[in-house]
Scaffold this motif. Structure first.
Motif, short mmCIF file in Angstrom:
data_model
loop_
_atom_site.label_atom_id
_atom_site.label_comp_id
_atom_site.label_asym_id
_atom_site.label_seq_id
_atom_site.Cartn_x
_atom_site.Cartn_y
_atom_site.Cartn_z
N ASN A 180 0.86 -1.19 0.00
CA ASN A 180 0.00 0.00 0.00
C ASN A 180 0.90 1.24 0.00
OD1 ASN A 180 -2.85 -1.21 0.60
ND2 ASN A 180 -1.55 -2.12 2.19
N TYR A 181 0.80 2.03 -1.03
CA TYR A 181 1.65 3.22 -1.11
C TYR A 181 1.07 4.21 -2.11
CZ TYR A 181 3.58 0.84 -5.23
OH TYR A 181 3.74 0.20 -6.43
N GLN A 182 1.68 5.37 -2.12
CA GLN A 182 1.26 6.45 -3.02
C GLN A 182 2.47 7.01 -3.74
OE1 GLN A 182 -1.22 10.69 -2.70
NE2 GLN A 182 -0.18 9.89 -0.91
N ILE A 183 2.34 7.26 -5.05
CA ILE A 183 3.42 7.89 -5.83
C ILE A 183 2.82 9.06 -6.60
CG2 ILE A 183 4.85 5.82 -6.04
CD1 ILE A 183 3.67 5.39 -8.82
N SER A 184 3.63 10.07 -6.77
CA SER A 184 3.21 11.24 -7.54
C SER A 184 3.88 11.20 -8.91
CB SER A 184 3.60 12.53 -6.80
OG SER A 184 2.89 12.63 -5.59
N VAL A 185 3.07 11.23 -9.93
CA VAL A 185 3.54 11.22 -11.32
C VAL A 185 3.07 12.51 -11.95
CG1 VAL A 185 3.51 10.02 -13.52
CG2 VAL A 185 3.41 8.71 -11.39
N ARG A 332 -0.54 14.54 -16.66
CA ARG A 332 -0.08 15.92 -16.73
C ARG A 332 1.14 16.11 -15.83
NH1 ARG A 332 -4.66 19.53 -15.08
NH2 ARG A 332 -5.54 18.77 -17.04
N SER A 333 2.16 16.74 -16.36
CA SER A 333 3.43 16.87 -15.64
C SER A 333 3.34 18.00 -14.61
CB SER A 333 4.56 17.16 -16.62
OG SER A 333 4.41 18.43 -17.20
N ALA A 334 4.35 18.05 -13.74
CA ALA A 334 4.39 19.07 -12.68
C ALA A 334 4.59 20.46 -13.23
CB ALA A 334 5.49 18.73 -11.69
N SER A 335 5.13 20.56 -14.46
CA SER A 335 5.35 21.88 -15.05
C SER A 335 4.10 22.49 -15.63
CB SER A 335 6.43 21.78 -16.14
OG SER A 335 5.99 20.91 -17.17
N SER A 336 2.99 21.70 -15.65
CA SER A 336 1.74 22.22 -16.20
C SER A 336 1.14 23.26 -15.25
CB SER A 336 0.75 21.07 -16.42
OG SER A 336 -0.51 21.57 -16.76
N ASN A 337 0.53 24.28 -15.84
CA ASN A 337 -0.11 25.34 -15.05
C ASN A 337 -1.58 25.07 -14.81
OD1 ASN A 337 2.27 26.89 -14.95
ND2 ASN A 337 1.85 27.73 -17.00
N SER A 338 -2.10 24.00 -15.43
CA SER A 338 -3.53 23.70 -15.30
C SER A 338 -3.79 22.94 -14.01
CB SER A 338 -3.99 22.85 -16.50
OG SER A 338 -5.34 22.51 -16.36
N THR A 339 -4.91 23.28 -13.34
CA THR A 339 -5.30 22.60 -12.10
C THR A 339 -6.59 21.80 -12.27
OG1 THR A 339 -6.50 24.59 -11.40
CG2 THR A 339 -4.19 24.36 -10.67
N ASN A 340 -7.22 21.92 -13.42
CA ASN A 340 -8.46 21.20 -13.67
C ASN A 340 -8.15 19.73 -13.92
OD1 ASN A 340 -10.91 20.18 -14.84
ND2 ASN A 340 -11.50 22.33 -15.21
N SER A 341 -8.98 18.82 -13.36
CA SER A 341 -8.76 17.39 -13.53
C SER A 341 -9.14 16.90 -14.92
CB SER A 341 -9.57 16.61 -12.48
OG SER A 341 -10.96 16.87 -12.64
N GLU A 342 -9.88 17.71 -15.67
CA GLU A 342 -10.27 17.30 -17.02
C GLU A 342 -9.04 17.26 -17.93
OE1 GLU A 342 -13.31 18.67 -20.61
OE2 GLU A 342 -13.10 19.87 -18.78
N GLY A 343 -8.85 16.13 -18.56
CA GLY A 343 -7.70 15.97 -19.44
C GLY A 343 -6.40 15.73 -18.70
N ALA A 344 -6.46 15.53 -17.38
CA ALA A 344 -5.24 15.31 -16.62
C ALA A 344 -4.62 13.96 -16.93
CB ALA A 344 -5.53 15.42 -15.12
N VAL A 345 -5.45 12.96 -17.23
CA VAL A 345 -4.98 11.61 -17.52
C VAL A 345 -5.65 11.12 -18.80
CG1 VAL A 345 -4.81 9.24 -16.69
CG2 VAL A 345 -4.67 11.13 -15.07
N SER A 346 -4.86 10.58 -19.70
CA SER A 346 -5.38 9.99 -20.93
C SER A 346 -4.79 8.60 -21.09
CB SER A 346 -5.03 10.86 -22.15
OG SER A 346 -5.56 12.17 -22.00
N THR A 347 -5.56 7.67 -21.64
CA THR A 347 -5.10 6.29 -21.79
C THR A 347 -5.33 5.79 -23.20
OG1 THR A 347 -7.26 5.42 -21.08
CG2 THR A 347 -5.59 5.75 -19.36
N ASN A 348 -4.55 4.80 -23.57
CA ASN A 348 -4.70 4.16 -24.88
C ASN A 348 -4.32 2.69 -24.73
OD1 ASN A 348 -5.21 3.79 -27.58
ND2 ASN A 348 -3.23 4.57 -28.27
N LEU A 349 -5.22 1.80 -25.14
CA LEU A 349 -4.98 0.37 -25.04
C LEU A 349 -4.24 -0.11 -26.29
CD1 LEU A 349 -5.57 -2.19 -23.33
CD2 LEU A 349 -7.62 -2.51 -24.74
N CYS A 350 -3.17 -0.87 -26.09
CA CYS A 350 -2.35 -1.38 -27.20
C CYS A 350 -2.33 -2.90 -27.16
CB CYS A 350 -0.92 -0.85 -27.10
SG CYS A 350 -0.79 0.95 -27.04
#
Length: 524
Positions: A180-185, A332-350
């Motif tokens: 059980n742990y937490q990581i910041s990406v 979304r990287s730490a250098s991003s200025n956006s704080t909205n959760s919309e579009g923060a994570v995107s996925t693609n199945l391969c």
């Protein structure tokens, strides 16, 4: 005849070489060529200048061992199955996943298959295989790309197993870290939970540790969007559709208990109560899970909205999924200025190569090769001979047509008037000088005359000879009746003797196949 078989042998050698190159190498490149990092969803609060951290998500390698299919330990069949399964995952990792150059890699659990039931020696052997497959033994590989792990039920078992075999947890944590742990990406917090303990006895040690961790996470200020990582999927009603990417039938909930107050011994999904409690406490924007071995996308309803859960299929071709897969995630990287959760994570199945289909292709082509070698006509298909005969026929037709035209041009015509006074051109008949046949001939200076009586005697002699020949030919006809069976046997033997061509094809392509096998198996 020799030219026909030579062309056939060359064709088969080339066909097998192309087939092996594709099946053992190019197919894995194609998985890389046909997939890409997910494109962000654009919004007014999400500029295109934002940077992303890339994550490769893998699920359920589940390395085969003696517990997988009940095969005897150290048996040849088990060793072969392990080799080809491990090789497939190593090729996929090196040729289809690493070329994307992810910033980090996440395994969603079930690194092993019979982890809780293996002896110390067997567990260490499986660990060495895992490190070899995913290049963890290679210098700098695990330092260059950080790798994070989730615990799975095939790694440590369920809560009902921990009280009897507590050693499995210490084994796992020693090699793979905390459960059980937490990581910041970037600007995303990934919450990793040990799902095998969540539905355990409420007063159990491991269950209490997991829920205490989750409650502490929920008390943190929600600065960044959260992604929940759990090996066991969240609850879903029976027969819930999984989307278009799923290839097998939907698996419904199944729960088995080890006994009174001993916890769960198996479950397909977390319980409904546990799932709702997790979503309420963590409030994730996305859930990623494994365990199911097949792809599934489900939408969960929460008081604050909806949450998407992606169950990632297994990376192994031996775990019941004909279409192994992995997932690419952009955060979304730490250098991003956006704080909205919309579009923060995107996925693609391969999707990875369909290894079962490749082996079926090999088997089918081998059967076709045998049929071609045995049934190939002695003179080939005769296409060249047919073309030449067609050309000769066309030439003869042209020559006959030109000859008729020449005859018409050299013919003489005479004018003939009929009773009405009309004139007609009539072709003159050619006069041919016939040489009278004679029964006399000259040989040197002597004159030879063929008399009727001589002809008569000659005819009688011929008749007698023909009668004698017909009478003497009867035994030969009897022999001819017996010959077809011998000729058939001879034909069968000759066709079987052609199998030496298969040896030539194998002599060319087996070394190529072995080279393709071991070039990917040896540490780089």
């Amino acid at each position: 005849m020799m030219h026909s078989f030579t062309r056939l042998t060359v064709f088969l050698c080339g066909l097998w070489a192309v087939t092996l190159l594709y099946g053992e190498m190019v197919a894995y490149w194609a998985a890389f060529w046909t997939c890409s990092w997910p494109q962000p969803r654009l919004s007014s609060s999400f500029p295109m200048t934002d940077h992303y951290v890339t994550v490769a998500v893998l699920a359920d390698p589940q390395l085969m061992d003696r517990t997988s299919h009940g095969l005897p330990p150290k048996s040849l069949l088990l060793e072969a199955a392990q080799f080809y399964t491990d090789l497939y995952m190593r090729r996929s990792f090196h040729s289809s996943i690493l070329p994307f150059k992810p910033d980090l890699i996440v395994f969603l659990g079930d690194q092993f298959d019979g982890g809780p039931f293996l002896s110390d020696e067997e567990w260490q052997e499986s660990l060495n295989r895992f490190k070899h497959i995913f290049s963890l033994n290679e210098k700098g590989r695990d330092l260059a790309i950080p790798i994070y792990y989730l615990s799975g039920n095939h790694d440590i078992g369920y809560a009902g197993f921990h009280s009897q075999y507590p050693k499995v947890i210490s084994h796992y944590e020693k090699e793979f870290g905390a459960r059980n742990y937490q990581i910041s990406v970037g600007k995303i917090n990934f919450i990793v939970v040990d799902a095998q303990t969540l539905d355990g006895p409420k007063q159990g040690k491991e269950t209490s540790l997991s829920w205490d961790f989750i409650k502490n996470i929920s008390n943190d200020a929600p600065l960044n969007p959260k992604v929940l990582l759990t090996h066991i999927p969240l609850y879903r009603p029976n027969d819930t559709p999984c989307g278009s990417h799923r290839s097998s039938s939907v698996i419904n909930q199944r729960i088995s208990y080890a006994g009174t107050d001993h916890g769960i011994s198996y479950q397909n999904y977390l319980s409904e109560e546990t799932s709702n409690h997790l979503l309420d406490l963590i409030r994730p924007t996305l859930v990623l899970s494994g365990h199911d071995h097949d792809q599934c996308t489900v939408i969960h309803s929460t008081p604050s909205g909806t949450v998407t859960e992606h169950t990632v299929g297994t990376i192994s071709w031996q775990q019941g999924n004909l279409y192994p897969s992995f997932m690419l995630l952009s955060a979304r990287s730490a250098s991003s200025n956006s704080t909205n959760s919309e579009g923060a994570v995107s996925t693609n199945l391969c999707f990875l190569p369909m290894q079962t289909h490749i082996y079926i292709w090999y088997l089918t082509q081998f059967v076709i090769t045998l049929v071609l070698i045995i049934m190939w006509p002695t003179n080939g298909l005769g296409l060249s001979d047919k073309c030449m005969s067609y050309i000769r026929a066309m030439k003869n037709n042209l020559m006959s047509t030109s000859k008729e035209k020449d005859e018409e041009e050299n013919c003489e015509y005479e004018m003939v008037w009929d009773a009405d006074g009309s004139m007609h051109l009539v072709k003159k008949a050619r006069t041919t000088v016939s040489t009278p046949k004679s029964d006399t001939g000259f040989t040197g200076r002597r004159k030879v005359v063929s008399r009727p009586t001589a002809k008569k005697h000659l005819q009688e002699a011929e008749a007698s000879v023909s009668v004698d020949l017909s009478w003497e030919s009867k035994p030969e006809d009897t022999a001819k009746v017996q010959r077809p069976s011998k000729s058939k046997v001879r034909t069968v033997v000759q066709r079987l003797f052609r199998l030496r061509l298969l040896v030539i094809v194998a002599a060319v392509n087996v070394p190529l196949y072995m080279m393709l096998l071991f070039k990917d198996w040896i540490d780089r």
